[in-house]
Motif scaffolding. Structure first.
Motif, PDB file in Angstrom:
ATOM      1  N   LEU A   1     -21.669  37.216 -11.095  1.00  0.00           N
ATOM      2  CA  LEU A   1     -21.684  36.965 -12.536  1.00  0.00           C
ATOM      3  C   LEU A   1     -20.359  37.346 -13.178  1.00  0.00           C
ATOM      4  N   TYR A   2     -19.799  38.464 -12.753  1.00  0.00           N
ATOM      5  CA  TYR A   2     -18.552  38.928 -13.352  1.00  0.00           C
ATOM      6  C   TYR A   2     -17.394  37.995 -12.994  1.00  0.00           C
ATOM      7  N   LYS A   3     -17.430  37.467 -11.772  1.00  0.00           N
ATOM      8  CA  LYS A   3     -16.369  36.533 -11.370  1.00  0.00           C
ATOM      9  C   LYS A   3     -16.370  35.306 -12.274  1.00  0.00           C
ATOM     10  N   ILE A   4     -17.573  34.831 -12.649  1.00  0.00           N
ATOM     11  CA  ILE A   4     -17.660  33.662 -13.532  1.00  0.00           C
ATOM     12  C   ILE A   4     -17.049  33.986 -14.890  1.00  0.00           C
ATOM     13  N   LEU A   5     -17.279  35.192 -15.342  1.00  0.00           N
ATOM     14  CA  LEU A   5     -16.674  35.596 -16.616  1.00  0.00           C
ATOM     15  C   LEU A   5     -15.155  35.632 -16.511  1.00  0.00           C
ATOM     16  N   LEU A   6     -14.643  36.125 -15.382  1.00  0.00           N
ATOM     17  CA  LEU A   6     -13.188  36.188 -15.215  1.00  0.00           C
ATOM     18  C   LEU A   6     -12.582  34.800 -15.068  1.00  0.00           C
ATOM     19  N   ASP A   7     -13.380  33.870 -14.528  1.00  0.00           N
ATOM     20  CA  ASP A   7     -12.879  32.496 -14.402  1.00  0.00           C
ATOM     21  C   ASP A   7     -12.546  31.893 -15.756  1.00  0.00           C
ATOM     22  N   SER A   8     -13.164  32.419 -16.811  1.00  0.00           N
ATOM     23  CA  SER A   8     -12.898  31.880 -18.155  1.00  0.00           C
ATOM     24  C   SER A   8     -11.476  32.181 -18.617  1.00  0.00           C
ATOM     25  N   CYS A   9     -10.777  33.020 -17.888  1.00  0.00           N
ATOM     26  CA  CYS A   9      -9.373  33.305 -18.235  1.00  0.00           C
ATOM     27  C   CYS A   9      -8.460  32.138 -17.883  1.00  0.00           C
ATOM     28  N   PHE A  10      -8.958  31.180 -17.103  1.00  0.00           N
ATOM     29  CA  PHE A  10      -8.155  30.033 -16.702  1.00  0.00           C
ATOM     30  C   PHE A  10      -8.411  28.866 -17.646  1.00  0.00           C
ATOM     31  N   ASP A  11      -7.349  28.233 -18.017  1.00  0.00           N
ATOM     32  CA  ASP A  11      -7.434  27.115 -18.955  1.00  0.00           C
ATOM     33  C   ASP A  11      -8.312  26.028 -18.365  1.00  0.00           C
ATOM     34  N   ILE A  12      -9.283  25.567 -19.135  1.00  0.00           N
ATOM     35  CA  ILE A  12     -10.218  24.566 -18.644  1.00  0.00           C
ATOM     36  C   ILE A  12      -9.541  23.238 -18.356  1.00  0.00           C
ATOM     37  N   ASN A  13      -8.437  22.986 -19.052  1.00  0.00           N
ATOM     38  CA  ASN A  13      -7.725  21.723 -18.870  1.00  0.00           C
ATOM     39  C   ASN A  13      -6.550  21.834 -17.885  1.00  0.00           C
ATOM     40  N   GLU A  14      -6.189  23.037 -17.563  1.00  0.00           N
ATOM     41  CA  GLU A  14      -5.077  23.249 -16.610  1.00  0.00           C
ATOM     42  C   GLU A  14      -5.471  24.423 -15.717  1.00  0.00           C
ATOM     43  N   GLU A  15      -6.149  24.093 -14.642  1.00  0.00           N
ATOM     44  CA  GLU A  15      -6.839  25.109 -13.853  1.00  0.00           C
ATOM     45  C   GLU A  15      -5.913  26.099 -13.162  1.00  0.00           C
ATOM     46  N   THR A  16      -4.619  25.805 -13.084  1.00  0.00           N
ATOM     47  CA  THR A  16      -3.675  26.763 -12.493  1.00  0.00           C
ATOM     48  C   THR A  16      -3.094  27.719 -13.524  1.00  0.00           C
ATOM     49  N   SER A  17      -3.472  27.512 -14.805  1.00  0.00           N
ATOM     50  CA  SER A  17      -2.844  28.284 -15.876  1.00  0.00           C
ATOM     51  C   SER A  17      -3.826  29.256 -16.503  1.00  0.00           C
ATOM     52  N   ILE A  18      -3.384  30.494 -16.686  1.00  0.00           N
ATOM     53  CA  ILE A  18      -4.167  31.494 -17.411  1.00  0.00           C
ATOM     54  C   ILE A  18      -3.832  31.372 -18.894  1.00  0.00           C
TER      55      ILE A  18
ATOM     56  N   TRP B   1      -9.309  39.011  -6.651  1.00  0.00           N
ATOM     57  CA  TRP B   1      -9.930  37.929  -5.886  1.00  0.00           C
ATOM     58  C   TRP B   1      -9.905  36.617  -6.658  1.00  0.00           C
ATOM     59  N   VAL B   2     -10.218  36.676  -7.954  1.00  0.00           N
ATOM     60  CA  VAL B   2     -10.212  35.465  -8.768  1.00  0.00           C
ATOM     61  C   VAL B   2      -8.830  34.816  -8.771  1.00  0.00           C
ATOM     62  N   LEU B   3      -7.803  35.618  -8.951  1.00  0.00           N
ATOM     63  CA  LEU B   3      -6.436  35.090  -8.934  1.00  0.00           C
ATOM     64  C   LEU B   3      -6.100  34.482  -7.575  1.00  0.00           C
ATOM     65  N   PHE B   4      -6.457  35.197  -6.536  1.00  0.00           N
ATOM     66  CA  PHE B   4      -6.170  34.735  -5.176  1.00  0.00           C
ATOM     67  C   PHE B   4      -6.934  33.451  -4.865  1.00  0.00           C
ATOM     68  N   GLU B   5      -8.217  33.448  -5.201  1.00  0.00           N
ATOM     69  CA  GLU B   5      -9.038  32.273  -4.922  1.00  0.00           C
ATOM     70  C   GLU B   5      -8.542  31.063  -5.701  1.00  0.00           C
ATOM     71  N   ARG B   6      -8.179  31.256  -6.959  1.00  0.00           N
ATOM     72  CA  ARG B   6      -7.690  30.140  -7.766  1.00  0.00           C
ATOM     73  C   ARG B   6      -6.394  29.572  -7.190  1.00  0.00           C
ATOM     74  N   TYR B   7      -5.545  30.445  -6.703  1.00  0.00           N
ATOM     75  CA  TYR B   7      -4.293  29.993  -6.068  1.00  0.00           C
ATOM     76  C   TYR B   7      -4.595  29.111  -4.854  1.00  0.00           C
ATOM     77  N   ILE B   8      -5.575  29.508  -4.077  1.00  0.00           N
ATOM     78  CA  ILE B   8      -5.913  28.744  -2.876  1.00  0.00           C
ATOM     79  C   ILE B   8      -6.594  27.437  -3.247  1.00  0.00           C
ATOM     80  N   SER B   9      -7.596  27.513  -4.172  1.00  0.00           N
ATOM     81  CA  SER B   9      -8.407  26.332  -4.489  1.00  0.00           C
ATOM     82  C   SER B   9      -7.611  25.256  -5.212  1.00  0.00           C
ATOM     83  N   THR B  10      -6.512  25.627  -5.844  1.00  0.00           N
ATOM     84  CA  THR B  10      -5.695  24.641  -6.572  1.00  0.00           C
ATOM     85  C   THR B  10      -4.511  24.155  -5.751  1.00  0.00           C
ATOM     86  N   GLY B  11      -4.582  24.361  -4.467  1.00  0.00           N
ATOM     87  CA  GLY B  11      -3.553  23.800  -3.587  1.00  0.00           C
ATOM     88  C   GLY B  11      -2.319  24.641  -3.408  1.00  0.00           C
ATOM     89  N   GLN B  12      -2.381  25.906  -3.797  1.00  0.00           N
ATOM     90  CA  GLN B  12      -1.272  26.845  -3.604  1.00  0.00           C
ATOM     91  C   GLN B  12       0.015  26.352  -4.263  1.00  0.00           C
TER      92      GLN B  12
END
Length: 945
Positions: free
Chosen positions: A253-270, A301-312
C-alpha cells in the motif's frame, strides 16, 4: 504479481487475496485521505466535487489543511536536491480520470487534488470517500484514524443505492472485504495461530459475504470479529486497530502512495511538488506501521523499480536510489526490528541480483557512453552487499575481508571471462566464414589486446574506486583465459609451421602488453603488483618456439645425416662426373644446407640470433661427417712409408761378388709387402679419384665461405638489432667443416704424394734405385713414371690445390730419395765416386719439378731440398773423416764412458749431417774396407738382413 512491473519481482511479496493494482490504489487513497482528515482536530465538512470544481477555488470549509493547501510555484524541492534529482518545469496541465471514464485536462489547484490525479482516482471515488469520512466523523467526533478499521467503517456508511449500479456497489463491497482479509487474516500485525477460532470465523464470514452479499446481521458479526482481531497488539494495548500495518501488506500500500510522486504523464519524472506529496504520504505511517527507515527502503525501491520499468533511460532515478542507499546503510545498523531486516534483505537481494546480473557480465550492459551509470550500478551493488553482510541474517555467512573489494574482483573476473568467450566465438565464426589464412589464435590475441586496452581505459578507472588493482585483475584474467587456449594449441603442435609460429609470436606480444598494463596499474600498490604478476605464469612462448625450432633443426639435420650416409655409399669419385671434377654429392649436400638455411629464415621467429648457432652447428656436423667420409679409407702418408730396415754393413768388393740378384730381389719383395701399409679398397687408392676427393673438399671449403657470408646477410636482414653478433660472425661460421676441409686436403695431398712415390713407383724407387751397381740403376725410370703421375695430377686436381699436391709429391720424392740412400738395406753399396751420380740424379729430380720454370717455384724447391742437399756431401766424404765425425758426435752425446766402444745411436728419422745415426747409415752403405772394419768392431753389424 501486484506491485510488480513484470521485469523485477516485488521484494514485498503478494498482498493477496487477488487484489488488483486499481483496488490497492483506491484502498491506499482512502487511507491517505482518512489519515490527512483525522490528523487535526477541526471538524470535517463535505463540499460536493461539482461545487468545488465550479467555484474554481481550492478552499473547502473545515477541510484538512494539508489536503486543501493551494499549489503555488514552490521553491526548489528539498527532496530532489537531497536525492540528486534534476528540477523539471512544473506541468501546467495534467491528465485526470473523469466520471464515466471521460478524460479531460484540468489543472490541479490543491495538493490533495494533485495526489488524486497522480493516483488515477476519479472525482466520483474521491467524493464517495470524503462523504463516508464525514459520516464517520459525525458519529464519532474526534476519533483518530489509528483507532478505527477504515474498510469496516466505509462498509457501514454506504448502501447499494449510493452507487450508480448494483454491480459497482458489489465490486466496491468485495474490495473492502478482500482488504479486511488481507490486513487482518493474511498479513496481520500480530501473527495468528492456526487454531485461532476468531480467525476461522472471520474467514468464513468474509467468504460468505463475498458470495451472498451483506446484511445487517452479517455486518454486525463482521464488525465484532474484525475488531476483536484488529485490536490485538504485542504490548496488550487495544487503543490502536491493526488492519493495514502487517508485512508486506502495508509495504504494498505504501509503495502505491510513493508511486504518486511520479508524474502521471511522464513516468520517468518526479513531480516538482514531491515535498508536499511526501508530507501527505507520511501521515499514513500511523495506519501502515511505517517509519523513516521503512520509508527510505520503500522509496529507494520505488526509484529503482521505476528506473528499470521505464527502460533505464532516466539515470537520475538510479542515482537517487543509490543516494538513498547511504541512508539505508545507516538505518540498517541502528534498526534491529526483524520485520525490517526481512524486508531489507528481500529488497537488497532483488537489487543486488539485478545489479550483479549486469556486473557479472558488464560488457553486455555498459560502454563508454553510459559509464557513469555503471559507476552507480557498482556503488549500488557494493552498498547492498555491504548492508547484507552486516545484517543479522548474514553474519554467519559473512567472509572476512573487504566486501566491496571482493565483489568488484568477482565482477571483473566474471565479466572478462564472459567477454573473452564472446570474443573467442565471434572470432571463430568470422574466421570460418571468411576462410582467413591468418591463424585463429593470432586474430584472437589481437582482439584480446584491444579488449585489455579498452578495459584499462574505460572500466578500470571506475572500478579502481573499490579495487586498487582493477586493471591488473582484468589483464590477469585475460592472461589466464588466453593461456588456456594457448596450452591446448601448443599440445596439438606436432611440427613447426609458419602458422604455429605466428600464433606463438602473437601470444608473446599479447603477454608483454598484458604484463605492462598490470605493472603500470600496480605502481602505487603495497606489494608493487607482485600478487597480480604471480597470477600470470609466463606463457614461455620463447621456450616453446625454441623447442619447436630445435625439433625442426634436429629433423632437418637428421635427414641430412641420413642423406650423407646414403649418398656417399654410392659416390664413385669419378673425374668424369662433371667439368669441375668434383663429386656431384658435394653440390647436392650444399644445396640441402642452403635450402635448410633459407627455410630457417622464413620462419617468423623472434630469436634468430639465439637459434641460428644451433642450426649452423648441426649443419656443420653434417658437413664434417661428409668430409670425414670423403677422405675415409684413403689412408695417409704413414700407410705408405716402409718401415725402417735393420742396420747392416755392405759386402766389400766389386759388383761381380754380390749375392744372387734374383734371390735378393725375391727377399726384398716379400719384405716390402709386409712394410707397405694397405688401403681400404683399390678404387679409393687410385690417384684420379683421390684428386676428385681433394677437388670436392676444396669446392666445399670455398662454398663454406660463401655460405657463411650468405647466412650473415640473412641474419642482418632478419634481425638487424643484433649487429654485434652479425659483425663478429659468432655462431654463423662453419668452423668444424672448414677446419676438416683443410685437414682433409692436407691428408689427401700427402696420401697422393706418398702413395705415388712409396707405393705406385716403389718398384722404381725402393726396389730399383741404386741397387748395386749404382751406374746401372739410376733415377731415370722413376722420373719417367713420376712425370706421368704429375701430368695426371695437374690435369685433374683443382688449380687452387695443384701446387700443394705437387709440392707434397716433391717432398715425398725427396723423402724417398733419402730413404734409399740412408735406409736402402744391404742391396745398396756406394763408392765415393758414386756421389757424383747421386748428386746428378737429385738434380734430375729437382729439375723435374722445376720443369724449366713451368713447374714449382725455385724457392719452393730450394726450401724442401735443403735437407737432401745438406746430406749429399756425406757421400763424397772419405770414410776416416766420417768415422771421426761420428765418434766425436757420439762422445758429445754419451760422454767419456764411450771411449772403448761406441754405443749404437738411435734412429730418429730426422736425417742431418750432425746426427750420429745419419752418419752411421752413410758408413753402413759405404763400399770400402775401413767402413766395414769400423762397423764390425764397434757395432758388430751383419752383412745382410
Amino acid at each position: 504479481m501486484p506491485g510488480s512491473n513484470g521485469l523485477l519481482p516485488s521484494p514485498f511479496g503478494d498482498p493477496g487475496p487477488d487484489l488488483s493494482d486499481p483496488e490497492l490504489r483506491e484502498t491506499a487513497y482512502e487511507i491517505l485521505v482518512a489519515a490527512c482528515r483525522t490528523s487535526n482536530s477541526r471538524p470535517l465538512t463535505y463540499i460536493p466535487s461539482s461545487e468545488r470544481a465550479s467555484s474554481g477555488t481550492a478552499v473547502a470549509p473545515a477541510a484538512a489543511p494539508s489536503l486543501q493547501r493551494s499549489l503555488t510555484s514552490a521553491a526548489a524541492s528539498k527532496v530532489k536536491k537531497a536525492l540528486g534529482l534534476k528540477r523539471r518545469e512544473s506541468m501546467s496541465h495534467r491528465r485526470g480520470a473523469g466520471d464515466g471514464g471521460q478524460v479531460r485536462v484540468k489543472r490541479p489547484v490543491t495538493v490533495g487534488e494533485l495526489v488524486r490525479v497522480q493516483m488515477r482516482v476519479s472525482e466520483q471515488t474521491d467524493s464517495r470517500v470524503r462523504r463516508a469520512l464525514l459520516r464517520v466523523a459525525a458519529g464519532q467526533l474526534g476519533r483518530r484514524i489509528e483507532s478505527m478499521v477504515l474498510p469496516l467503517e466505509l462498509l457501514q456508511q454506504y448502501k447499494s443505492s449510493d452507487f450508480p449500479s448494483p454491480q459497482e456497489y458489489e465490486l466496491w463491497q468485495r474490495r473492502h472485504l478482500k482488504v479486511l482479509e488481507a490486513g487482518v487474516l493474511l498479513h496481520p500485525h500480530l501473527p495468528l495461530s492456526k487454531s485461532d477460532i476468531s480467525a476461522q470465523k472471520l474467514r468464513k464470514i468474509i467468504h460468505g459475504a463475498i458470495e451472498t452479499g451483506m446484511n445487517n446481521e452479517t455486518m454486525n458479526l463482521l464488525r465484532s470479529t474484525v475488531i476483536s482481531l484488529a485490536c490485538r497488539s504485542f504490548n496488550g494495548s487495544t487503543e490502536t486497530c491493526h488492519w493495514a500495518d502487517g508485512f508486506p501488506f502495508n509495504l504494498c500500500l505504501y509503495k502505491i502512495l510513493l508511486d504518486s510522486c511520479f508524474d502521471i504523464n511522464e513516468e520517468t519524472s518526479i513531480i516538482e511538488e514531491v515535498d508536499e506529496v511526501l508530507e501527505l504520504v507520511k501521515k499514513t505511517w500511523v495506519v501502515l506501521g511505517m517509519n523513516q527507515a521503512l520509508h527510505n527502503l520503500c522509496f529507494a525501491w520505488v526509484l529503482f523499480e521505476r528506473y528499470i520499468s521505464t527502460g533505464q533511460v532516466e539515470s537520475d532515478l538510479f542515482f537517487a536510489a543509490c543516494n538513498l542507499l547511504v541512508e539505508i546503510e545507516t538505518d540498517a545498523k541502528s534498526t534491529k526490528d526483524p520485520d525490517y531486516s526481512r524486508v531489507l534483505s528481500s529488497t537488497l537481494n532483488v537489487i543486488l541480483g539485478w545489479t550483479e546480473k549486469r556486473l557479472l557480465s558488464y560488457y553486455d550492459s555498459f560502454h563508454s557512453g553510459n559509464i557513469e551509470v555503471m559507476q552507480s550500478v557498482v556503488s549500488l551493488a557494493v552498498s547492498s552487499a555491504k548492508i547484507l553482510a552486516e545484517d543479522v541474517e548474514y553474519r554467519l555467512k559473512r567472509k572476512e575481508g573487504d566486501v566491496g573489494h571482493d565483489r568488484v574482483e568477482t565482477y571483473i573476473r566474471s565479466s572478462l571471462r564472459a567477454v573473452f568467450s564472446q570474443k573467442k566465438e565471434k572470432t571463430r565464426r568470422a574466421f570460418k566464414s571468411q576462410k582467413s589464412t591468418i591463424p585463429f589464435l593470432s586474430v584472437l590475441a589481437q582482439d584480446i589486446r584491444e579488449l585489455a586496452l579498452n578495459e584499462r581505459d574505460t572500466f578500470s578507472p571506475i572500478l579502481k574506486r573499490w579495487h586498487p588493482l582493477a586493471a591488473g585483475v582484468a589483464v590477469a584474467t585475460l592472461h589466464s583465459c588466453f593461456g588456456n587456449e594457448l596450452k591446448r594449441f601448443v599440445s596439438s603442435i606436432d611440427d613447426l609451421t609458419p602458422d604455429s609460429m605466428q600464433v606463438l609470436i602473437a601470444a608473446d606480444k599479447l603477454e608483454k602488453d598484458l604484463v605492462q598494463i598490470a605493472v603500470e596499474d600496480s605502481v602505487e600498490s603495497e606489494d608493487g603488483g607482485k600478487s597480480i604478476i604471480q597470477e600470470m605464469p609466463p606463457y614461455e612462448t620463447e621456450k616453446v618456439i625454441s623447442d619447436l625450432v630445435t625439433a625442426w633443426i634436429k629433423t632437418r639435420v637428421d635427414r641430412l645425416k641420413e642423406w650423407v650416409i646414403r649418398n656417399l655409399q654410392q659416390e664413385v669419385w669419378s673425374p668424369h662426373a662433371n667439368k669441375e671434377r668434383f663429386a656431384p654429392s658435394a653440390v647436392e649436400v650444399l644445396r640441402i644446407v642452403d635450402e635448410t638455411l633459407e627455410a630457417f629464415f622464413l620462419l617468423p621467429i623472434p630469436m634468430y640470433q639465439t637459434l641460428l648457432p644451433q642450426l649452423v652447428s648441426g649443419l656443420d656436423l653434417c658437413l664434417q661427417q661428409y668430409i670425414a667420409k670423403a677422405k675415409a679409407g684413403c689412408g695417409n702418408r704413414g700407410n705408405f712409408i716402409p718401415s725402417m730396415p735393420a742396420l747392416t754393413r755392405c759386402t766389400v768388393g766389386s759388383k761381380y761378388h754380390r749375392p744372387s740378384r734374383k734371390k735378393e730381389k725375391e727377399k726384398l719383395a716379400q719384405r716390402r709387402k709386409s712394410q707397405v701399409g694397405s688401403t681400404n679398397g683399390e678404387n679409393s687408392s687410385e690417384i684420379p679419384r683421390l684428386c676428385v676427393r681433394i677437388n670436392t673438399l676444396q669446392f666445399l671449403r670455398s662454398q663454406l665461405e660463401a655460405l657463411t657470408k650468405k647466412t650473415i646477410a640473412h641474419l642482418r636482414n632478419a634481425d638487424p638489432g643484433h649487429a654485434d653478433i652479425v659483425l663478429n660472425g659468432k655462431g654463423v661460421k662453419f668452423e668444424l667443416s672448414g677446419a676438416s676441409c683443410v685437414e682433409g686436403i692436407q691428408q689427401l695431398c700427402e696420401t697422393i704424394a706418398y702413395k705415388v712415390v712409396f707405393h705406385d713407383l716403389s718398384h722404381f724407387l725402393w726396389d730399383g734405385l741404386y741397387v748395386v751397381p749404382v751406374s746401372s740403376s739410376r733415377i731415370e725410370p722413376f722420373l719417367q713414371d713420376l712425370e706421368q703421375y704429375l701430368e695426371i695430377i695437374s690435369s685433374t686436381v683443382h688449380d687452387r690445390v695443384r701446387t700443394r699436391v705437387i709440392t707434397d709429391v716433391m717432398r715425398a720424392s725427396f723423402d724417398g730419395f733419402l730413404f734409399v740412400l740412408l735406409a736402402g738395406g744391404p742391396t745398396r753399396a756406394f763408392y765415393l765416386e758414386d756421389s757424383e751420380l747421386i748428386e746428378e740424379d737429385f738434380k734430375f729430380l729437382t729439375d723435374l719439378f722445376w720443369s724449366n720454370g713451368d713447374g714449382l717455384p725455385s724457392d719452393l724447391i730450394d726450401k724442401f731440398s735443403t735437407q737432401v742437399r745438406s746430406l749429399l756431401p756425406l757421400f763424397r766424404t772419405d770414410t776416416e773423416s766420417l768415422v771421426e765425425r761420428l765418434r766425436v758426435l757420439t762422445l758429445e752425446n754419451c760422454g767419456s764412458s764411450a771411449k772403448s766402444k761406441l754405443p749404437l745411436p738411435p734412429t730418429s728419422g730426422q736425417w742431418s749431417p750432425d746426427e750420429p745415426n745419419t752418419l752411421l747409415r752413410v758408413l753402413c752403405c759405404r763400399n770400402d774396407q775401413a767402413a766395414t772394419k769400423f762397423l764390425k768392431k764397434n757395432y758388430n753389424l751383419p752383412k745382410k738382413l
